[in-house]
Design an enzyme around this catalytic site. Sequence first.
Site, mmCIF file in Angstrom:
data_model
loop_
_atom_site.group_PDB
_atom_site.id
_atom_site.type_symbol
_atom_site.label_atom_id
_atom_site.label_comp_id
_atom_site.label_asym_id
_atom_site.label_seq_id
_atom_site.Cartn_x
_atom_site.Cartn_y
_atom_site.Cartn_z
ATOM 1 N N GLY A 54 1.148 -1.016 -0.176
ATOM 2 C CA GLY A 54 0.040 -0.239 -0.205
ATOM 3 C C GLY A 54 1.289 1.650 0.016
ATOM 4 N N ARG A 55 0.403 2.315 0.774
ATOM 5 C CA ARG A 55 0.988 3.758 0.493
ATOM 6 C C ARG A 55 2.622 3.202 1.210
ATOM 7 N NH1 ARG A 55 -4.383 5.629 2.321
ATOM 8 N NH2 ARG A 55 -3.999 3.955 3.813
ATOM 9 N N ILE A 56 2.697 2.784 2.209
ATOM 10 C CA ILE A 56 4.113 2.122 2.697
ATOM 11 C C ILE A 56 4.235 1.754 2.523
ATOM 12 C CG2 ILE A 56 5.110 2.398 5.024
ATOM 13 C CD1 ILE A 56 2.711 3.265 6.981
ATOM 14 N N HIS B 180 7.396 1.751 18.930
ATOM 15 C CA HIS B 180 6.601 2.275 17.912
ATOM 16 C C HIS B 180 6.475 3.854 17.248
ATOM 17 C CE1 HIS B 180 1.880 1.844 16.935
ATOM 18 N NE2 HIS B 180 2.716 2.614 16.431
ATOM 19 N N VAL B 181 7.367 4.579 17.184
ATOM 20 C CA VAL B 181 8.283 5.638 16.501
ATOM 21 C C VAL B 181 8.405 5.616 14.676
ATOM 22 C CG1 VAL B 181 9.465 6.270 18.818
ATOM 23 C CG2 VAL B 181 10.294 4.813 16.561
ATOM 24 N N GLY B 182 7.197 5.007 13.904
ATOM 25 C CA GLY B 182 7.429 5.074 13.232
ATOM 26 C C GLY B 182 6.913 6.291 12.072
ATOM 27 N N ARG C 195 -3.677 -9.124 -1.234
ATOM 28 C CA ARG C 195 -4.749 -10.180 -1.506
ATOM 29 C C ARG C 195 -4.987 -9.216 -3.073
ATOM 30 N NH1 ARG C 195 -8.426 -8.295 2.874
ATOM 31 N NH2 ARG C 195 -7.760 -5.885 2.673
ATOM 32 N N GLU D 24 1.461 -3.558 23.230
ATOM 33 C CA GLU D 24 2.391 -2.151 24.192
ATOM 34 C C GLU D 24 1.572 -1.456 24.782
ATOM 35 O OE1 GLU D 24 2.822 -0.492 20.167
ATOM 36 O OE2 GLU D 24 3.175 -1.794 18.530
ATOM 37 N N ARG E 124 1.823 -3.356 12.707
ATOM 38 C CA ARG E 124 0.939 -3.433 13.795
ATOM 39 C C ARG E 124 1.892 -5.250 14.111
ATOM 40 N NH1 ARG E 124 0.369 0.821 14.426
ATOM 41 N NH2 ARG E 124 -2.436 1.836 14.172
ATOM 42 N N ASP F 73 9.559 -1.802 15.084
ATOM 43 C CA ASP F 73 9.395 -1.073 16.132
ATOM 44 C C ASP F 73 7.353 -1.395 16.666
ATOM 45 O OD1 ASP F 73 9.375 1.861 16.386
ATOM 46 O OD2 ASP F 73 7.014 2.408 14.819
HETATM 47 P P1 NAP Z 1 -3.042 1.242 3.276
HETATM 48 O O1 NAP Z 1 -1.942 1.779 2.188
HETATM 49 O O2 NAP Z 1 -4.078 0.492 3.083
HETATM 50 O O3 NAP Z 1 -2.072 -0.488 2.426
HETATM 51 C C1 NAP Z 1 -2.037 -1.661 3.442
HETATM 52 C C2 NAP Z 1 -2.430 -2.926 2.253
HETATM 53 O O4 NAP Z 1 -2.304 -4.354 3.142
HETATM 54 C C3 NAP Z 1 -2.352 -2.565 1.157
HETATM 55 O O5 NAP Z 1 -2.401 -2.420 -0.277
HETATM 56 C C4 NAP Z 1 -3.882 -3.991 1.165
HETATM 57 O O6 NAP Z 1 -3.929 -4.446 -0.373
HETATM 58 C C5 NAP Z 1 -2.501 -4.520 2.398
HETATM 59 N N1 NAP Z 1 -3.382 -5.495 2.990
HETATM 60 C C6 NAP Z 1 -4.240 -5.163 3.546
HETATM 61 N N2 NAP Z 1 -5.057 -6.653 3.894
HETATM 62 C C7 NAP Z 1 -4.087 -8.368 3.696
HETATM 63 C C8 NAP Z 1 -4.552 -8.935 4.351
HETATM 64 N N3 NAP Z 1 -5.535 -9.552 4.661
HETATM 65 N N4 NAP Z 1 -2.699 -9.697 3.766
HETATM 66 C C9 NAP Z 1 -2.448 -8.982 3.092
HETATM 67 N N5 NAP Z 1 -2.255 -8.274 2.577
HETATM 68 C C10 NAP Z 1 -3.081 -7.218 2.631
HETATM 69 O O7 NAP Z 1 -1.898 1.473 4.575
HETATM 70 P P2 NAP Z 1 -0.940 2.056 5.176
HETATM 71 O O8 NAP Z 1 -1.619 3.733 4.984
HETATM 72 O O9 NAP Z 1 0.678 1.924 3.998
HETATM 73 O O10 NAP Z 1 -0.850 1.829 6.565
HETATM 74 C C11 NAP Z 1 -0.170 0.179 7.426
HETATM 75 C C12 NAP Z 1 -0.274 0.078 8.084
HETATM 76 O O11 NAP Z 1 0.742 0.454 8.830
HETATM 77 C C13 NAP Z 1 -1.046 0.900 8.701
HETATM 78 O O12 NAP Z 1 -2.463 -0.273 8.379
HETATM 79 C C14 NAP Z 1 -1.056 1.016 9.983
HETATM 80 O O13 NAP Z 1 -0.974 0.244 11.033
HETATM 81 C C15 NAP Z 1 0.538 0.826 9.816
HETATM 82 N N6 NAP Z 1 1.476 1.770 10.517
HETATM 83 C C16 NAP Z 1 2.172 1.852 11.711
HETATM 84 C C17 NAP Z 1 2.871 3.520 11.974
HETATM 85 C C18 NAP Z 1 4.177 3.176 12.665
HETATM 86 O O14 NAP Z 1 4.105 3.995 14.125
HETATM 87 N N7 NAP Z 1 5.009 1.505 12.810
HETATM 88 C C19 NAP Z 1 3.016 4.456 11.259
HETATM 89 C C20 NAP Z 1 1.457 4.556 10.546
HETATM 90 C C21 NAP Z 1 0.959 3.435 10.264
HETATM 91 P P3 NAP Z 1 -5.234 -5.481 -0.135
HETATM 92 O O15 NAP Z 1 -6.097 -5.060 0.033
HETATM 93 O O16 NAP Z 1 -4.944 -5.504 -1.476
HETATM 94 O O17 NAP Z 1 -4.759 -6.582 0.322
#
Ligand code: NAP
Length: 319
Positions: A156-158, A281-283, A178, A263, A234, A258
């Site tokens: 996805g975005r990240i 958890h400092v992303g 998926r 937590e 997560r 992270d």
């Molecule tokens: P996003 O753009 O929605 O991307 C999530 C990706 O995960 C999508 O491409 C999705 O594709 C895939 N996905 C969803 N369900 C799935 C499954 N069951 N199996 C495999 N892939 C799956 O989200 P993002 O903005 O990149 O953020 C991702 C996550 O990073 C957040 O939800 C958050 O929990 C975490 N995060 C952590 C921090 C930190 O401080 N460490 C900071 C920000 C975010 P499909 O739907 O096609 O499967």
Amino acid sequence: MRPEILLLGSGWVAEVDEALERAFVCHRMAQVALAERAAFIERIGQKVRGVYTTGVAGIDGALAARLPALEIVAVHGVGVDAVDFAALAPRGIAVTNTPDVLTEDVADLAVALLLAASRRLPQLDRYVRAGEWEAKVPLRASRSLRGKVAGIVGLGRIGRAVATRLSSFGMAIRYYQRSTADAPYPRSESLLALAAGSDYLVVCAPGGAATRAMIDGAVLEALGPDGTLVNIARGSLVDEAALIAALQDGRLGGAALDVFADEPRVPAALRECENAVLTPHVGSFTVETRTAMGRLALDNLLAHFAGRPLPTPVTGAAA
Ligand code: NAP
């Protein structure tokens, strides 16, 4: 009259905190002792129209039920796995999050963790500080990234931002999710296949029921003794007990994490693993990104109470 909101969590940047105080009557859960929180909610619950919360705190169904006037939940974070949509949706309560503004910093941290693990930075730092360099204690070489395979779970975005960065290190990128992404990288047919073909598995998919413990013992074993797990998504996505066991007996080479299952509690056994790099958890925890996240969460609340379209609503599909 200023709408009343409930703030869950704390540590927002001052600029956003002040703007919240100007626009709303703010009730701050973090300032109330644990034992007094039920009475606090009893006292203010009827009046609360908005909740400002973190990605980790979210909001559960029990609390939402005690806020009968609730109209909107603004999440300061992109992950909404801690939000009880089943409790909110039937009441038409809007949910917003803060996508995009944190992507680059979280991707930077993923790469920093991957580099720290591959080049063994924490171990080398400890080596110098302990005087082991001067004492000529033998040092083992680390591994280079060039030519290695990075498997991205969730492009996805990240995940995409991580892939772009790792490509520039000369790594080959593969991914699993998926759907098939519009991206120049091959998609593995399964998570297990991705892990088996990767040197580094970088977890970037959302938390929640659908992904709970998807990184299980079999996936870690497929990643193998020369493989490294990087998790910035997560803690719930990883079977933490299986991870600890694999790190302890060398079935997994290393981990850079992270995020954790419970937590801020990190199991002592994980903290003792020499082959793990751990951050709290400092992303998104940079001045710039936390300011941008705070402003966006605030803008969502302001838009809602002014009757304007929400800048970043979480749609049913995203939830
Ligand atoms: P996003 O753009 O929605 O991307 C999530 C990706 O995960 C999508 O491409 C999705 O594709 C895939 N996905 C969803 N369900 C799935 C499954 N069951 N199996 C495999 N892939 C799956 O989200 P993002 O903005 O990149 O953020 C991702 C996550 O990073 C957040 O939800 C958050 O929990 C975490 N995060 C952590 C921090 C930190 O401080 N460490 C900071 C920000 C975010 P499909 O739907 O096609 O499967």
